[in-house]
Design a protein around this motif. Structure first.
Motif, PDB file in Angstrom:
ATOM      1  N   SER A   1       0.900  -1.289  -0.064  1.00 20.01           N
ATOM      2  CA  SER A   1      -0.058   0.161   0.042  1.00 20.01           C
ATOM      3  C   SER A   1       0.964   1.181  -0.024  1.00 20.01           C
ATOM      4  O   SER A   1       0.500   2.234  -0.464  1.00 20.01           O
ATOM      5  N   ALA A   2       2.280   1.220   0.643  1.00 19.04           N
ATOM      6  CA  ALA A   2       2.975   2.314   0.613  1.00 19.04           C
ATOM      7  C   ALA A   2       3.483   2.656  -0.951  1.00 19.04           C
ATOM      8  O   ALA A   2       3.610   1.926  -1.551  1.00 19.04           O
ATOM      9  N   GLN A   3       3.342   3.995  -1.044  1.00 22.26           N
ATOM     10  CA  GLN A   3       3.603   4.702  -2.287  1.00 22.26           C
ATOM     11  C   GLN A   3       4.703   5.444  -2.277  1.00 22.26           C
ATOM     12  O   GLN A   3       4.872   6.539  -1.543  1.00 22.26           O
ATOM     13  N   THR A   4       5.889   5.404  -3.119  1.00 17.12           N
ATOM     14  CA  THR A   4       7.209   6.268  -3.008  1.00 17.12           C
ATOM     15  C   THR A   4       7.377   6.736  -4.295  1.00 17.12           C
ATOM     16  O   THR A   4       6.417   6.599  -5.253  1.00 17.12           O
ATOM     17  N   ILE A   5       8.112   7.755  -4.393  1.00 16.52           N
ATOM     18  CA  ILE A   5       8.533   8.201  -5.986  1.00 16.52           C
ATOM     19  C   ILE A   5       9.237   7.406  -6.761  1.00 16.52           C
ATOM     20  O   ILE A   5       8.639   7.583  -7.800  1.00 16.52           O
ATOM     21  N   LYS A   6       9.730   6.441  -6.366  1.00 18.78           N
ATOM     22  CA  LYS A   6       9.970   5.290  -7.259  1.00 18.78           C
ATOM     23  C   LYS A   6       8.977   4.766  -7.696  1.00 18.78           C
ATOM     24  O   LYS A   6       8.947   4.083  -9.063  1.00 18.78           O
ATOM     25  N   ASP A   7       7.987   4.474  -6.818  1.00 14.50           N
ATOM     26  CA  ASP A   7       6.774   3.564  -7.573  1.00 14.50           C
ATOM     27  C   ASP A   7       6.219   4.260  -8.703  1.00 14.50           C
ATOM     28  O   ASP A   7       5.574   3.839  -9.543  1.00 14.50           O
ATOM     29  N   VAL A   8       6.214   6.008  -8.381  1.00 14.69           N
ATOM     30  CA  VAL A   8       5.474   6.651  -9.382  1.00 14.69           C
ATOM     31  C   VAL A   8       6.032   6.644 -10.720  1.00 14.69           C
ATOM     32  O   VAL A   8       5.247   6.404 -11.800  1.00 14.69           O
ATOM     33  N   PHE A   9       7.309   6.487 -10.798  1.00  9.29           N
ATOM     34  CA  PHE A   9       7.991   6.299 -12.117  1.00  9.29           C
ATOM     35  C   PHE A   9       8.436   5.071 -12.649  1.00  9.29           C
ATOM     36  O   PHE A   9       8.851   4.581 -13.681  1.00  9.29           O
ATOM     37  N   ASN A  10       7.847   4.010 -11.792  1.00  5.20           N
ATOM     38  CA  ASN A  10       8.218   2.430 -12.204  1.00  5.20           C
ATOM     39  C   ASN A  10       6.839   1.698 -12.498  1.00  5.20           C
ATOM     40  O   ASN A  10       7.010   0.446 -12.827  1.00  5.20           O
ATOM     41  N   SER A  11       5.495   2.214 -12.203  1.00  4.81           N
ATOM     42  CA  SER A  11       4.434   1.667 -12.494  1.00  4.81           C
ATOM     43  C   SER A  11       3.310   2.473 -13.071  1.00  4.81           C
ATOM     44  O   SER A  11       3.016   3.562 -12.406  1.00  4.81           O
ATOM     45  N   SER A  12       2.641   1.954 -14.064  1.00  2.00           N
ATOM     46  CA  SER A  12       1.676   2.863 -14.523  1.00  2.00           C
ATOM     47  C   SER A  12       0.341   2.672 -13.604  1.00  2.00           C
ATOM     48  O   SER A  12      -0.681   3.339 -13.861  1.00  2.00           O
ATOM     49  N   GLU A  13       0.439   1.897 -12.687  1.00  2.00           N
ATOM     50  CA  GLU A  13      -0.726   1.696 -11.866  1.00  2.00           C
ATOM     51  C   GLU A  13      -0.665   2.456 -10.295  1.00  2.00           C
ATOM     52  O   GLU A  13      -1.463   2.388  -9.520  1.00  2.00           O
ATOM     53  N   THR A  14       0.487   2.952 -10.318  1.00  2.00           N
ATOM     54  CA  THR A  14       0.613   3.556  -8.788  1.00  2.00           C
ATOM     55  C   THR A  14      -0.377   4.789  -8.816  1.00  2.00           C
ATOM     56  O   THR A  14      -0.187   5.768  -9.723  1.00  2.00           O
ATOM     57  N   PRO A  15      -1.193   5.038  -8.065  1.00  2.00           N
ATOM     58  CA  PRO A  15      -2.063   6.188  -8.234  1.00  2.00           C
ATOM     59  C   PRO A  15      -1.383   7.518  -7.774  1.00  2.00           C
ATOM     60  O   PRO A  15      -0.692   7.800  -6.953  1.00  2.00           O
ATOM     61  N   ILE A  16      -2.072   8.581  -8.509  1.00  2.00           N
ATOM     62  CA  ILE A  16      -1.682   9.870  -8.224  1.00  2.00           C
ATOM     63  C   ILE A  16      -3.032  10.582  -8.453  1.00  2.00           C
ATOM     64  O   ILE A  16      -3.857  10.450  -9.097  1.00  2.00           O
ATOM     65  N   LEU A  17      -3.193  11.495  -7.286  1.00  2.00           N
ATOM     66  CA  LEU A  17      -4.314  12.290  -7.228  1.00  2.00           C
ATOM     67  C   LEU A  17      -3.832  13.654  -7.676  1.00  2.00           C
ATOM     68  O   LEU A  17      -3.185  14.526  -7.079  1.00  2.00           O
ATOM     69  N   TYR A  18      -4.498  14.305  -8.854  1.00  3.33           N
ATOM     70  CA  TYR A  18      -4.239  15.570  -9.381  1.00  3.33           C
ATOM     71  C   TYR A  18      -4.989  16.687  -8.584  1.00  3.33           C
ATOM     72  O   TYR A  18      -6.478  16.690  -8.506  1.00  3.33           O
ATOM     73  N   LEU A  19      -4.161  17.583  -7.788  1.00  7.67           N
ATOM     74  CA  LEU A  19      -5.034  18.621  -6.906  1.00  7.67           C
ATOM     75  C   LEU A  19      -5.275  19.771  -7.450  1.00  7.67           C
ATOM     76  O   LEU A  19      -5.829  20.822  -6.847  1.00  7.67           O
ATOM     77  N   GLY A  20      -4.596  20.288  -8.702  1.00  6.66           N
ATOM     78  CA  GLY A  20      -5.069  21.317  -9.271  1.00  6.66           C
ATOM     79  C   GLY A  20      -3.982  22.434  -9.253  1.00  6.66           C
ATOM     80  O   GLY A  20      -2.907  21.800  -9.126  1.00  6.66           O
ATOM     81  N   ILE A  21      -4.255  23.595  -9.881  1.00  5.77           N
ATOM     82  CA  ILE A  21      -3.230  24.603  -9.773  1.00  5.77           C
ATOM     83  C   ILE A  21      -3.389  25.603  -8.822  1.00  5.77           C
ATOM     84  O   ILE A  21      -4.323  26.292  -8.537  1.00  5.77           O
TER      85      ILE A  21
END
Length: 216
Positions: free
Chosen positions: A24-44
């Motif tokens: 369940s833990a998500q790291t910056i490494k996970d962001v760039f190694n998996s297309s399924e790592t969730p990211i929540l876009y919070l806007g500008i």
């Protein structure tokens, strides 16, 4: 015998908990190694933005144009393709926090005639800004575009693309990027163009650089 069974059960439970936690833990490494790592876009986030050489009133910029740019990014998904930029199958969004923050901007601090305001922020400014956010108990990785400046003389916008661990407010990555305005009519479209330019640049170039830097 019962004690042995109890210890075995306890060790299994701890092992399972550790595995679940690591999944369940998500790291910056996970962001760039998996297309399924969730990211929540919070806007500008425009709370630090300085706007140079525009004809619109500061009140109109805050109350009408800032919200409309934020809405455009999430409604026109073909032009502003965040999942493609970050190589994700999907990116959810929640503009509620950024909307409340932008509504409180002091209109007297929006416009500037100082060209140096376009290059005035540092990473420490972004750290302080993120620390001022109230993520409302959200967890996981959030994506924020922090605007430094909108400058007609520079024909562009300066934006800090920022990934943050929402539970701890720890910045995982922040980088200053510039996007060009191009040709467009109206305040919203004119200043949305640099956001599109930045998103396109992430997809075509920056993502590969970030993956090499953070995903290894």
């Amino acid at each position: 015998m019962k004690r042995t069974n109890h210890l075995s059960w306890l060790l299994a439970l701890l092992l399972f908990s550790g595995v679940a936690s690591s999944v369940s833990a998500q790291t910056i490494k996970d962001v760039f190694n998996s297309s399924e790592t969730p990211i929540l876009y919070l806007g500008i986030d425009f709370t630090l933005a300085k706007v140079e050489d525009v004809s619109a009133t500061s009140m109109d910029i805050r109350d009408r144009h800032y919200p409309s740019i934020n809405e455009l990014i999430i409604t026109d998904t073909k032009k502003f393709d965040l999942p493609a930029a970050f190589h994700k199958s999907n990116i959810d969004h929640d503009l509620g926090i950024v909307r409340k923050r932008n509504e409180k901007i002091n209109t007297e601090e929006i416009q500037t005639s100082n060209s140096g305001d376009y290059h005035r922020l540092t990473e420490n400014n972004i750290i302080r800004l993120v620390n001022s956010w109230d993520f409302g108990g959200k967890k996981g990785i959030g994506l924020i575009f922090v605007v430094e400046g909108l400058s007609k003389p520079n024909k562009g916008a300066a934006v800090w693309v920022t990934l943050v661990d929402m539970a701890t407010k720890k910045i995982l990555m922040t980088e200053r990027m510039e996007g060009k305005t191009g040709m467009a009519f109206g305040f919203r479209n004119y200043w949305a163009n640099p956001m599109r330019d930045i998103i396109d640049n992430i997809e075509k170039k920056k993502y590969k650089e970030w993956r090499a830097k953070y995903g290894g």
